[in-house]
Design an enzyme around this catalytic site. Sequence first.
Site, mmCIF file in Angstrom:
data_model
loop_
_atom_site.group_PDB
_atom_site.id
_atom_site.type_symbol
_atom_site.label_atom_id
_atom_site.label_comp_id
_atom_site.label_asym_id
_atom_site.label_seq_id
_atom_site.Cartn_x
_atom_site.Cartn_y
_atom_site.Cartn_z
ATOM 1 C CG ASN A 94 -1.555 1.295 1.512
ATOM 2 O OD1 ASN A 94 -2.456 1.852 0.913
ATOM 3 N ND2 ASN A 94 -0.944 2.100 2.358
ATOM 4 C CE1 TYR A 159 0.606 7.548 -6.792
ATOM 5 C CE2 TYR A 159 -1.321 8.197 -8.322
ATOM 6 C CZ TYR A 159 -0.853 7.612 -6.965
ATOM 7 O OH TYR A 159 -1.945 7.068 -6.188
ATOM 8 C CB ALA A 162 4.464 3.902 -10.281
ATOM 9 C CE LYS A 163 -0.296 4.059 -6.885
ATOM 10 N NZ LYS A 163 0.158 3.150 -5.879
HETATM 11 N N1 LIG Z 1 -5.483 9.077 -1.659
HETATM 12 C C1 LIG Z 1 -5.691 8.850 -2.860
HETATM 13 O O1 LIG Z 1 -6.835 9.492 -3.320
HETATM 14 C C2 LIG Z 1 -5.445 7.541 -3.462
HETATM 15 C C3 LIG Z 1 -5.955 7.284 -4.788
HETATM 16 C C4 LIG Z 1 -5.268 5.930 -5.359
HETATM 17 C C5 LIG Z 1 -4.294 5.252 -4.974
HETATM 18 N N2 LIG Z 1 -3.649 5.752 -3.858
HETATM 19 C C6 LIG Z 1 -2.663 4.797 -3.139
HETATM 20 O O2 LIG Z 1 -2.946 4.458 -1.877
HETATM 21 C C7 LIG Z 1 -1.745 4.331 -1.355
HETATM 22 C C8 LIG Z 1 -1.884 5.014 0.181
HETATM 23 O O3 LIG Z 1 -1.779 6.380 -0.001
HETATM 24 P P1 LIG Z 1 -2.550 7.309 1.037
HETATM 25 O O4 LIG Z 1 -3.385 8.146 0.347
HETATM 26 O O5 LIG Z 1 -2.911 6.491 2.282
HETATM 27 O O6 LIG Z 1 -1.209 8.176 1.174
HETATM 28 P P2 LIG Z 1 -0.693 8.501 2.511
HETATM 29 O O7 LIG Z 1 0.559 9.634 2.157
HETATM 30 O O8 LIG Z 1 -1.411 8.888 3.629
HETATM 31 O O9 LIG Z 1 0.090 7.331 3.007
HETATM 32 C C9 LIG Z 1 1.394 6.651 2.249
HETATM 33 C C10 LIG Z 1 2.192 5.893 3.356
HETATM 34 O O10 LIG Z 1 3.240 5.565 2.570
HETATM 35 C C11 LIG Z 1 4.416 5.840 3.431
HETATM 36 N N3 LIG Z 1 5.729 5.647 2.732
HETATM 37 C C12 LIG Z 1 6.014 6.429 1.520
HETATM 38 N N4 LIG Z 1 7.284 6.387 1.089
HETATM 39 C C13 LIG Z 1 7.772 5.155 2.009
HETATM 40 C C14 LIG Z 1 8.898 4.443 1.943
HETATM 41 N N5 LIG Z 1 9.876 4.708 1.227
HETATM 42 N N6 LIG Z 1 9.126 3.438 2.775
HETATM 43 C C15 LIG Z 1 7.940 3.137 3.747
HETATM 44 N N7 LIG Z 1 6.819 3.897 3.677
HETATM 45 C C16 LIG Z 1 6.787 4.898 2.832
HETATM 46 C C17 LIG Z 1 4.422 7.315 4.024
HETATM 47 O O11 LIG Z 1 4.846 7.227 5.209
HETATM 48 C C18 LIG Z 1 2.824 7.228 4.472
HETATM 49 O O12 LIG Z 1 2.475 6.645 5.528
HETATM 50 C C19 LIG Z 1 -0.653 4.681 -2.110
HETATM 51 O O13 LIG Z 1 0.022 3.554 -2.903
HETATM 52 C C20 LIG Z 1 -1.529 5.646 -3.025
HETATM 53 O O14 LIG Z 1 -0.632 5.676 -4.325
HETATM 54 C C21 LIG Z 1 -4.061 6.663 -3.104
#
Ligand SMILES: NC(=O)c1ccc[n+]([C@@H]2O[C@H](COP(=O)([O-])OP(=O)(O)OC[C@H]3O[C@@H](n4cnc5c(N)ncnc54)[C@H](O)[C@@H]3O)[C@@H](O)[C@H]2O)c1
Length: 257
Positions: A94, A159, A162-163
Amino acid sequence: MTSPQESPDALRDKVAVVTGAAGGLGRAISRRLHAAGARLALVDRDEAGLADAAAEFGDDAATFAVDLTDDARTEALPGEVRDRLGTLDILVNNAGVRQIASILDLTPDEWRHTLDVDLTAPFVLSRAAIPGMIEQGRGKIVNIASITGELAFADRSAYCVAKAGIIMLTKTITLEFAARGIWCNAIGPGVVETPMTSEYFRSGPMRESIERNAPMKRWAQPEEIAGPVAFLCGPESDYVNGTTLFVDGGWNSAKTY
Ligand SMILES: NC(=O)c1ccc[n+]([C@@H]2O[C@H](COP(=O)([O-])OP(=O)(O)OC[C@H]3O[C@@H](n4cnc5c(N)ncnc54)[C@H](O)[C@@H]3O)[C@@H](O)[C@H]2O)c1
């Protein structure tokens, strides 16, 4: 009727690794898997956030402060999880980062960093977790992709790439390992209200675009993604493999943003 995922037993005796567990979606996913009976290995580079996230699970969670761009450290993680929690049944890739910049402004190092966290780390971690899962006869991997893996969005090139890559990684893992008891699926969220996207919701073009173009005219809350993740981690999805389930309120069907 109560589905197996809603019962506290669906993931009983399972250990689930959740990366990015200190973030918005990671916390909701952890909570949902724990509610279904799983014990948790919470992984993040944010140590304070990790401790905060773990506090609500008591002895049912162990924390692993890991920077997932460190290949050696990431590769060692499944072994550490087994040492501390006894097994590793579920891996939720995630953790993610997202940079908003035009291709002309994005440096190669910034491009590489996004791909390292969002695509290479899930590859390294899956590769390290799969042999043990095969040995125990069963393992489920859920990758958190995005609607951006299918729809191109301006100023998010690394991004989106990657996705798109993780959607294909999901399929290739399935092809190689499904016959040996491995499930690998992905979730493709639309926009979810988390720290990653918090700037969207105050005002501005993304908020307007969602309200205009998203079929449901709204973004998601993290809990709305966590339920489908739990489905892909549990027994009800045993004939689902290699697929990406878009949890985007129909946005991907509309193909507009
Ligand atoms: N929020 C959205 O709208 C959305 C939409 C589609 C996909 N996503 C995907 O969902 C996932 C979670 O996103 P989110 O919205 O909760 O974001 P967020 O920023 O709240 O959480 C991301 C977490 O990843 C951790 N992280 C980042 N780089 C890291 C590393 N090098 N090593 C270890 N941990 C690391 C961060 O510390 C953070 O806690 C991601 O993969 C994101 O791409 C989010």
